[in-house]
Design a protein around this motif. Structure first.
Motif, mmCIF file in Angstrom:
data_model
loop_
_atom_site.group_PDB
_atom_site.id
_atom_site.type_symbol
_atom_site.label_atom_id
_atom_site.label_comp_id
_atom_site.label_asym_id
_atom_site.label_seq_id
_atom_site.Cartn_x
_atom_site.Cartn_y
_atom_site.Cartn_z
ATOM 1 N N PRO A 113 0.839 -1.195 0.000
ATOM 2 C CA PRO A 113 0.000 0.000 0.000
ATOM 3 C C PRO A 113 0.879 1.252 0.000
ATOM 4 C CG PRO A 113 -0.421 -1.394 1.943
ATOM 5 C CD PRO A 113 0.826 -1.891 1.295
ATOM 6 N N LEU A 114 0.475 2.238 -0.763
ATOM 7 C CA LEU A 114 1.188 3.517 -0.753
ATOM 8 C C LEU A 114 0.461 4.462 0.201
ATOM 9 C CD1 LEU A 114 1.875 3.749 -4.594
ATOM 10 C CD2 LEU A 114 3.420 3.001 -2.763
ATOM 11 N N ARG A 121 4.764 9.464 -14.928
ATOM 12 C CA ARG A 121 5.568 9.754 -13.744
ATOM 13 C C ARG A 121 5.341 8.709 -12.663
ATOM 14 N NH1 ARG A 121 7.755 15.229 -13.753
ATOM 15 N NH2 ARG A 121 8.290 14.696 -11.600
ATOM 16 N N ALA A 171 8.243 6.255 -11.070
ATOM 17 C CA ALA A 171 8.571 6.233 -9.637
ATOM 18 C C ALA A 171 8.614 4.800 -9.113
ATOM 19 C CB ALA A 171 7.553 7.053 -8.858
ATOM 20 N N VAL A 172 7.705 3.970 -9.593
ATOM 21 C CA VAL A 172 7.685 2.575 -9.155
ATOM 22 C C VAL A 172 8.874 1.814 -9.752
ATOM 23 C CG1 VAL A 172 6.408 0.414 -9.334
ATOM 24 C CG2 VAL A 172 5.217 2.517 -8.713
ATOM 25 N N GLU A 225 11.734 2.896 -10.575
ATOM 26 C CA GLU A 225 12.981 3.284 -9.904
ATOM 27 C C GLU A 225 13.272 2.403 -8.701
ATOM 28 O OE1 GLU A 225 13.040 7.329 -8.506
ATOM 29 O OE2 GLU A 225 12.767 8.066 -10.565
ATOM 30 N N ARG A 226 12.227 1.901 -8.087
ATOM 31 C CA ARG A 226 12.414 1.092 -6.875
ATOM 32 C C ARG A 226 11.945 -0.336 -7.074
ATOM 33 N NH1 ARG A 226 12.097 4.999 -2.157
ATOM 34 N NH2 ARG A 226 12.589 6.915 -3.206
ATOM 35 N N PHE A 241 10.565 -2.999 -4.179
ATOM 36 C CA PHE A 241 9.162 -3.428 -4.195
ATOM 37 C C PHE A 241 9.059 -4.944 -4.336
ATOM 38 C CE2 PHE A 241 7.738 0.971 -5.383
ATOM 39 C CZ PHE A 241 6.814 1.110 -4.357
ATOM 40 N N ALA A 285 4.527 -3.157 5.317
ATOM 41 C CA ALA A 285 4.895 -2.783 3.949
ATOM 42 C C ALA A 285 5.612 -1.445 3.994
ATOM 43 C CB ALA A 285 3.648 -2.696 3.064
ATOM 44 N N ARG A 286 6.794 -1.478 4.577
ATOM 45 C CA ARG A 286 7.507 -0.224 4.795
ATOM 46 C C ARG A 286 8.707 -0.153 3.884
ATOM 47 N NH1 ARG A 286 5.724 1.962 9.815
ATOM 48 N NH2 ARG A 286 7.307 3.535 9.465
ATOM 49 N N LEU A 287 8.566 0.655 2.864
ATOM 50 C CA LEU A 287 9.663 0.768 1.907
ATOM 51 C C LEU A 287 10.879 1.460 2.520
ATOM 52 C CD1 LEU A 287 9.607 -0.319 -0.911
ATOM 53 C CD2 LEU A 287 9.202 1.973 -1.759
ATOM 54 N N ASP A 288 10.627 2.317 3.486
ATOM 55 C CA ASP A 288 11.778 3.012 4.085
ATOM 56 C C ASP A 288 12.669 2.020 4.812
ATOM 57 O OD1 ASP A 288 9.720 2.556 5.834
ATOM 58 O OD2 ASP A 288 9.920 4.443 6.922
ATOM 59 N N THR A 299 1.485 4.498 7.080
ATOM 60 C CA THR A 299 2.198 4.081 5.878
ATOM 61 C C THR A 299 2.881 5.307 5.312
ATOM 62 O OG1 THR A 299 0.341 2.615 5.545
ATOM 63 C CG2 THR A 299 1.937 2.702 3.791
ATOM 64 N N VAL A 329 5.565 6.162 3.618
ATOM 65 C CA VAL A 329 6.610 6.212 2.601
ATOM 66 C C VAL A 329 6.097 6.866 1.333
ATOM 67 C CG1 VAL A 329 8.343 4.879 1.418
ATOM 68 C CG2 VAL A 329 7.306 3.998 3.493
ATOM 69 N N ILE A 337 6.786 7.664 -2.304
ATOM 70 C CA ILE A 337 7.784 7.323 -3.314
ATOM 71 C C ILE A 337 7.871 8.473 -4.310
ATOM 72 C CG2 ILE A 337 7.778 4.830 -3.055
ATOM 73 C CD1 ILE A 337 5.871 4.775 -5.522
ATOM 74 N N SER A 338 8.516 9.483 -3.878
ATOM 75 C CA SER A 338 8.739 10.693 -4.663
ATOM 76 C C SER A 338 7.544 11.075 -5.517
ATOM 77 C CB SER A 338 10.000 10.569 -5.522
ATOM 78 O OG SER A 338 10.122 9.266 -6.075
ATOM 79 N N ASP A 378 4.923 13.534 -7.222
ATOM 80 C CA ASP A 378 5.167 14.849 -7.806
ATOM 81 C C ASP A 378 4.566 15.940 -6.939
ATOM 82 O OD1 ASP A 378 6.493 13.962 -10.080
ATOM 83 O OD2 ASP A 378 4.599 13.383 -10.999
#
Lengths: 284, 76
Positions: free
Chosen positions: A102-103, A114, A118-119, A121-122, A126, A272-275, B33, B35, B37-38, B40
Motif C-alpha cells: 500500500p502507498l 511519472r 517512480a515505481v 525506480e524502486r 518493491f 509494507a515499509r519501503l523506508d 504508511t 513512505v 515514493i517521490s 510529484d
C-alpha cells in the motif's frame, strides 16, 4: 520527500494520477468490482503496467488534492474518514489475488508516466517486499486495562478513613500510602500482563511491531491502552494466534487486568515499509 | 475478557471484505504508511502535525458521536 517544483494548477479540470498500491504484474487483481469508486470526484481505479510490477491508480482532479487543498479537507473528520476508507477499499480490492504494497494516502503524480517511473525506480525494493508479504496478512492486537480493578477490601475509601480515625494522622498516612502502593501494583501488573500477551502472541507471527498507542479516550473511562501492536501471520496460521489469545484471556493473571482485542485480517500495512527496505539495503 | 470473534470482514468479497473496519484501527495503518515514493505533488499527509491534528479532530468527534463502542468488548 520534498518536490515543491509542482505548482497547483489553476484549472479545476486538470487531472493528476493518484497511486494506491503496487503489486506483482503476475498477480493482478483482475476487474475491480463495479462499486469500487476510489476517491470521490475521480475516475475509475485502473492498473498501470510497470514491468514485472503494476500499480493501481485513479485519475483525480488535481485542484482537490494539490497543495493545501487536501490538507484542509482532511481537517474535517468526515472527509478524513471518506478518504481513508476510499483508499483502504481500493487497496483491499487489489489485495484479493496477491500481495500488495500500500502507498500512503493520496500519493499523487502529475500523470501516469511519472507514477510508473517512480515505481520502476524502486523495482528491486518493491519486489523484495512483495515476496516477503506473499501469503501473509496482518492482525491487530490491542490490550486495554480493565477499568475499576478493585482495591483490597480491607482498605476503606477516603471518606471512611477520616471518620474512623480523625486523630491518628500517622495511621491515615499509612493508609494513603497503602492505597498508592496498591495503585502502583495494579498498574505494574497490567503492564506485565500486556507484555506477556505481546510476547506470547508474537511467537505465532512472522514479524511483530508496536504501533503508536491510540487515543486514551477510546479505551473508556478509567482504562488505558497497554498495547497496540501489529502481527504479520502466514496464511492459515491465525488459528494458532486465536488459540494463544484464548488461553491468555482465561488466565486470571491477565483477565483480571486487561482486555485483549484482535482485529483483522488486514492488508499488511504495518509491514509494507519501503523506508525500512531501503534501510536494510544500506546495511548490505 | 477477550473479543476475538471470527474476522468480521471475511466475506464473499475476499479475505479483506468490504465493510466494518474500525476507523481508528484503519487510521493507525493508513496514516502510518509513511513512505512517499517521490510523488510529484507532496502533500503534508505524512507529516506528523497534520496527522495529529486530524486524528485529534477525529478522535474527539468519535468519542462524542459513538460513546465508546470500543470500551465494551471491542468494535464488534
Amino acid at each position: 520527500m520534498s518536490v515543491p517544483a509542482y505548482t497547483a494548477p489553476d484549472e479545476t479540470s486538470t487531472l493528476a494520477t493518484c497511486a494506491f498500491a503496487v503489486h506483482l504484474a503476475a498477480s493482478g487483481p483482475g476487474p475491480f468490482p463495479p462499486a469500487l469508486s476510489g476517491h470521490a470526484g475521480g475516475g475509475e481505479p485502473r492498473v498501470l503496467d510497470a514491468g514485472e510490477l503494476a500499480l493501481i491508480v485513479q485519475s483525480v482532479p488535481a485542484a482537490a488534492f494539490a497543495g493545501e487543498a487536501l490538507a484542509e479537507r482532511l481537517q474535517d473528520p468526515a472527509e478524513l474518514e471518506r478518504c481513508a476508507r476510499a483508499h483502504h477499499d481500493v487497496i483491499t480490492a487489489a489485495a484479493r489475488t496477491g500481495p500488495v504494497v500500500p502507498l500512503p494516502l493520496a500519493t499523487l503524480y502529475l500523470d501516469d508516466t511519472r507514477a510508473v517511473a517512480a515505481v520502476r525506480e524502486r523495482e528491486a525494493q518493491f519486489t523484495r517486499l512483495l515476496n516477503r508479504l506473499h501469503r501473509r496478512t496482518e492482525w491487530g492486537l490491542k490490550v486495554t486495562s480493565t477499568p475499576g480493578a478493585q482495591p483490597p477490601a480491607d482498605r476503606p475509601a477516603g471518606e471512611t478513613d477520616r471518620r474512623r480515625s480523625p486523630a491518628d494522622g500517622r495511621a491515615y498516612l499509612d493508609r494513603v500510602r497503602g492505597r498508592q502502593r496498591d495503585r502502583e501494583h495494579r498498574h505494574e501488573a497490567a503492564w506485565r500482563a500486556a507484555e506477556r500477551v505481546y510476547a506470547v502472541a508474537r511467537r505465532t507471527a512472522v514479524e511483530a511491531r508496536r504501533l503508536r498507542p491510540q487515543d486514551p479516550a477510546l479505551a473508556g473511562a478509567g482504562a488505558r491502552q497497554l498495547l497496540n501492536a501489529a502481527l504479520l501471520l502466514d496464511h492459515g496460521t491465525e488459528a494458532r494466534l486465536r488459540h494463544a489469545i484464548d488461553q491468555l484471556s482465561t488466565d486470571p493473571a491477565i483477565a483480571d487486568q486487561a482486555r485483549i482485542e484482535l482485529t483483522g485480517p488486514w492488508v499488511p500495512y504495518s509491514f509494507a515499509r519501503l523506508d525500512e527496505e531501503a534501510a536494510t539495503d544500506g546495511l548490505q | 475478557m477477550v473479543s476475538s470473534e471470527p474476522a468480521p470482514w471475511q466475506g464473499d468479497e475476499g479475505p479483506y471484505g468490504p465493510i466494518g473496519v474500525p476507523l481508528v484501527d484503519l487510521l493507525d495503518r493508513v496514516m502510518a504508511t509513511g513512505v512517499v515514493i517521490s510523488g510529484d505533488v507532496v502533500i503534508a499527509i505524512a507529516e506528523v502535525p497534520l496527522v495529529r491534528l486530524s486524528l485529534h479532530a477525529l478522535l474527539s468527534s468519535v468519542s462524542e458521536r459513538l460513546p465508546a463502542p470500543w470500551a465494551d468488548g471491542g468494535p464488534w
